[in-house]
Design an enzyme around this catalytic site. Structure first.
Site, PDB file in Angstrom:
ATOM      1  N   VAL A  81       0.867  -1.174   0.000  1.00 36.89           N
ATOM      2  CA  VAL A  81       0.000   0.000   0.000  1.00 36.89           C
ATOM      3  C   VAL A  81       0.904   1.225   0.000  1.00 36.89           C
ATOM      4  O   VAL A  81       1.741   1.383   0.889  1.00 36.89           O
ATOM      5  CB  VAL A  81      -0.940   0.020   1.223  1.00 36.89           C
ATOM      6  CG1 VAL A  81      -1.922   1.182   1.114  1.00 36.89           C
ATOM      7  CG2 VAL A  81      -1.683  -1.305   1.369  1.00 36.89           C
ATOM      8  N   HIS A 101      -7.502   7.269   1.873  1.00 33.11           N
ATOM      9  CA  HIS A 101      -7.742   5.862   1.548  1.00 33.11           C
ATOM     10  C   HIS A 101      -6.617   4.976   2.095  1.00 33.11           C
ATOM     11  O   HIS A 101      -6.874   3.885   2.625  1.00 33.11           O
ATOM     12  CB  HIS A 101      -7.869   5.713   0.027  1.00 33.11           C
ATOM     13  CG  HIS A 101      -8.146   4.332  -0.433  1.00 33.11           C
ATOM     14  ND1 HIS A 101      -9.375   3.731  -0.298  1.00 33.11           N
ATOM     15  CD2 HIS A 101      -7.350   3.410  -1.029  1.00 33.11           C
ATOM     16  CE1 HIS A 101      -9.329   2.505  -0.788  1.00 33.11           C
ATOM     17  NE2 HIS A 101      -8.111   2.295  -1.234  1.00 33.11           N
TER      18      HIS A 101
END
Length: 154
Positions: free
Chosen positions: A80, A87
């Site tokens: 990520v 987000h």
């Protein structure tokens, strides 16, 4: 008494759950994990790979696999990278919580999700300056699988 597990993977069955999102990183993490597992004695036939869309989906599959008791350990791999929105925070936090919760089923579940501020940092953690976090997760899986077996015999 001190208990320390051996770092040999002979006889272990390992599941690797990998996120396809940011595959240019997660492919390298998976390669690092498989290479490390094999170098430590886990045979290729005892390594199963499960692909999921993103890091958010890792906990679901990890939980299902941990519940089945078919594997000595489950490794979760993902990447990520922070963007311009919040987000990133939601995905990282929920993936971490879910992966930790998956370990409650008695099978070691290893957190191998790379969370970074930039693509460059992610690349470094997938096999360059900072080593390969997939390989590090594999070492943790072997150690925890063996420690879990030791604890079952206490």
């Amino acid at each position: 008494m001190n208990y320390s597990a051996k770092l040999t993977g002979e006889g272990l069955k390992i599941a690797v759950v990998t996120s396809r999102f940011n595959h240019f990183i997660t492919d390298r993490l998976t390669e690092g994990a498989i290479d490390t597992l094999e170098r430590h004695g886990v045979v290729k036939e005892d390594i199963d790979i499960f692909l999921v869309p993103g890091a958010f989906e890792l906990p679901f599959v990890a939980s299902k696999l941990a519940q089945k008791k078919k594997y000595d350990a489950v490794i979760t791999l993902g990447c990520v990278i922070r963007g311009a929105t919040t987000h990133y925070d939601y995905v990282c936090n929920e993936a971490a919580k879910g992966i930790a919760k998956a370990g409650e089923y008695g099978t070691p579940v290893i957190f191998g999700v790379v969370t970074t501020e930039s693509i460059e940092q992610a690349i470094e953690r997938a096999g360059t300056k900072a080593g390969n976090k997939g390989g590090e997760a594999a070492i943790s899986a072997i150690e925890m699988a063996n420690l879990n077996k030791m604890m079952d015999e206490l």
